[in-house]
Design a protein around this motif. Structure first.
Motif, mmCIF file in Angstrom:
data_model
loop_
_atom_site.group_PDB
_atom_site.id
_atom_site.type_symbol
_atom_site.label_atom_id
_atom_site.label_comp_id
_atom_site.label_asym_id
_atom_site.label_seq_id
_atom_site.Cartn_x
_atom_site.Cartn_y
_atom_site.Cartn_z
ATOM 1 N N GLU A 543 0.847 -1.186 0.000
ATOM 2 C CA GLU A 543 0.000 0.000 0.000
ATOM 3 C C GLU A 543 0.884 1.238 0.000
ATOM 4 O O GLU A 543 1.652 1.476 0.943
ATOM 5 C CB GLU A 543 -0.913 0.000 1.227
ATOM 6 N N THR A 545 0.847 5.177 0.174
ATOM 7 C CA THR A 545 0.030 6.328 0.559
ATOM 8 C C THR A 545 0.849 7.582 0.317
ATOM 9 O O THR A 545 1.968 7.717 0.844
ATOM 10 C CB THR A 545 -0.386 6.241 2.036
ATOM 11 N N LYS A 607 -3.478 7.147 -3.075
ATOM 12 C CA LYS A 607 -3.210 5.806 -2.563
ATOM 13 C C LYS A 607 -3.233 4.805 -3.712
ATOM 14 O O LYS A 607 -4.050 4.902 -4.623
ATOM 15 C CB LYS A 607 -4.236 5.414 -1.495
ATOM 16 N N THR A 609 -2.896 0.445 -4.035
ATOM 17 C CA THR A 609 -2.766 -0.829 -3.331
ATOM 18 C C THR A 609 -2.761 -1.966 -4.343
ATOM 19 O O THR A 609 -3.611 -2.011 -5.245
ATOM 20 C CB THR A 609 -3.919 -1.032 -2.332
#
Length: 614
Positions: A543, A545, A607, A609
């Motif tokens: 992930e 961010t 973001k 993922t």
């Protein structure tokens, strides 16, 4: 850090690293089914390609063509669904790629009798005899309940990959031995079994056929058998190397020992030797001087089968040369020598010269040979007190980090050596899923499953600062490149280094279970890079961010010879070597990168993922 008390042999220069490294291999043709006993069961066919469905047991789909052998089981069981080759083998090496479907169970039976398991063991942490790469158990219904299965050998670790990925298997097999009356004198042995680059077995004896074998008797030769009644499985690039030749042997050996330090090829002229004599074996043990000596051996090498032979000579702590049939196999050189020569049958002149002058090294001369129908073997005896060292093995019973250099063999530097990551952080987990992070680029450079790290190179003797993964490694590209970068357009070339990128590492923070989140800047954008093991142990979830992402920020998630888009936001990378699965594939594109390779590029807002499945 946990250190193993097990001792391992350190062979300098990798000169004798694998029994499978040499020999003339023959491909098993897969343009049709003529290499197999007829009639071929209807559950087997030749195709051009195959894919697995990760959501469906035994779900394999195929494409018309040739080159890939596929089994799609009928749901019925029995030996009539197994596939047997027309070739029959005794001692042999086998090398192939295979793919299993989700939930699949199959196996390869050497001589139709001794099985190495092929199984969907994705995520298994403690392999059993049923798991991939294991040598299956024998079975006896006459034994008590709970003991009917016996003598199975689980794989040392789980080196298996996910369903739908190609896996590479190498087997070195020694057939049982029989005397003239047909009485068995020695059991079959698996000399070496290696899966996806990881050694799972060495010198394992099998006292008889394993369970579900095609034949329950034992013979000197037999066919390969591929199990076809338990699960969907595919094979490609099947190669075998038979070993049924008569080994060369040395005869009439004599030696002469000269005192002195000879770093270059010596010329003794009329110099008298310090001592001389005859010896039944080729060994440095004929000499009693600890250092600064030359021992020269002469004799005959008996060759039964004419053809090309490969010799490997190791002259510990000095130099040497090998001459056979009056042909020098290499120049005078240090430590390790390897050469090929075509030899006729007969008793041929043999000469080996060994000059020992490195004071701290122990004298040791070793010579190995392979040739037509002959597996590599030693012409010299092993020393009783060979140099060994306690390995420094780093385990990961809990989340574990180790900073070290890390060598990536797919790329080479200007000196021809493996590319070295100088700021590598290897992260291990109790789920046995591990990765190495390159802090210089903010990239994951490799992932692996199984055991964690061998740190022996870091600390042994002077040490070189590097560690090595001990499991089945999947490299994520040739060498590290930035994960995040700003591009002038979606089609702009990806930067080859950090120059002008604004990339600045900011270290990492550990959570309450010692798992790191890496931090870095890309210009004004601040990045939190969190990588976690998936709950089922099937891979990693990453992930990214980003605070103040700005515009034109992209992530490069994969690099490979090929990248194939699948369903469910999934991509098969580098010829079905691993999967990338995006949570959101909006804007993702597969494009041509550098060096004729492809890359997966995704735009990044706040973001991103995705998962790495392997």
């Amino acid at each position: 850090m946990h250190q193993s008390t097990r001792r391992v042999l350190l062979l300098t220069g990798g000169w004798l690293s694998s029994l499978l490294a040499l020999g003339q291999s023959t491909p098993l043709p897969l343009n049709d089914l003529s290499a197999f006993r007829q009639p071929v069961p209807a559950n087997w066919k030749i195709t051009a390609d195959v894919n697995a469905d990760l959501a469906k047991n035994n779900g394999l789909t195929t494409k018309p063509g040739t080159g890939v052998l596929v089994c799609q089981p009928t749901g019925q069981y029995g030996s009539q669904y197994n596939l047997l080759t027309t070739l029959e083998h005794g001692d042999a090496d086998l090398e192939l790629d295979f793919m299993v479907a989700k939930g699949a169970n199959s196996g390869i039976y050497l001589q139709g009798r001794y099985e190495v398991q092929l199984f969907d063991s994705w995520g298994v942490t403690s392999p059993k005899t049923t798991d991939v790469g294991s040598i299956y158990e024998r079975w006896d219904d006459a034994r008590p309940d709970g003991k009917k299965g016996y003598e199975g050998h689980p794989a040392r670790q789980n080196a298996g990959k996910a369903p739908g990925l190609w896996q590479h298997l190498r087997i070195s097999f020694q057939a049982p031995r029989f005397d003239a009356s047909g009485q068995k004198t020695a059991n079959a042995r698996f000399l070496r079994v290696e899966l996806n680059g990881v050694v799972l077995h060495e010198d394992v004896e099998v006292t008889g056929p394993t369970r579900s074998a095609q034949f329950m008797d034992e013979k000197a030769r037999g066919p390969l058998m591929l199990q076809g009644d338990h699960g969907a499985v595919a094979f490609r690039t099947i190669q075998y190397t038979p070993y049924d030749g008569i080994k060369p042997r040395l005869t009439d050996l004599s030696y002469s020992i000269y005192k002195g330090q000879y770093k270059n090829e010596p010329s003794f002229g009329g110099m008298a030797p310090e001592s001389k004599g005859t010896t039944p074996i080729l060994t440095s043990g004929v000499n009693r001087l600890p250092n600064d000596f030359v021992v020269q051996y002469t004799g005959k090498l008996h060759i039964e089968q004419p053809g090309e032979y490969t010799f490997a000579l190791n002259t510990a702590g000095g130099s040497g040369q090998l001459t056979i049939n009056n042909q020098p196999l290499s120049k005078w050189s240090d430590n390790s020598h390897r050469g090929k020569v075509t030899l006729p049958a007969g008793d041929l002149p043999f000469q080996a010269t060994y000059s020992k002058y490195v004071e701290w090294s122990k004298a040791n001369l070793q010579l190995a040979v392979s040739g037509p129908g002959i597996r590599q073997f030693m012409l010299t005896p092993a020393l009783d007190d060979e140099e060994v060292a306690d390995p420094i093995l780093v385990t990961a019973e809990t989340n574990t980090l180790l900073r070290s250099f890390m060598d990536l063999p797919l790329a080479r530097n200007e000196r021809g050596r493996a590319y070295r990551v100088t700021h590598g952080i290897s992260v291990g987990s109790p789920e046995q899923v591990h990765y190495t992070y390159d802090a210089d680029n903010g990239s994951v450079v490799q992932v692996w499953r199984g055991m964690f790290l061998n740190a022996t190179p870091m600390w042994e003797n002077r040490g070189d600062g590097s560690s090595r993964p001990m499991g089945a490694v999947q490299y994520l590209g040739l060498k590290p490149q930035l994960t995040l970068a700003r591009l002038a357009s979606a089609g702009a070339a990806w930067p080859t280094d950090t120059t002008g990128s604004g990339f600045r590492p900011k270290g990492y923070a550990l959570d309450d279970t010692e798992r790191p989140t890496f931090r870095y800047l890309v210009g004004s954008a601040a990045v939190q890079d969190q990588i976690r093991v998936l709950p089922d142990g099937h891979g990693l979830r990453r992930e990214l961010t980003v605070t103040q992402p700005g515009t034109s920020l992209y992530a490069r998630l994969a690099d490979g010879k090929t990248i194939e888009a699948m369903t469910n936001n999934m991509y098969l990378v580098d010829g079905k070597a691993y999967y990338i699965q995006l949570d959101n594939a909006a804007g993702a594109q597969v494009r041509n990168g550098s060096n004729g390779r492809q890359e997966l590029i995704v735009p990044v807002a706040s973001k991103l993922t995705y998962s790495i499945l392997f």
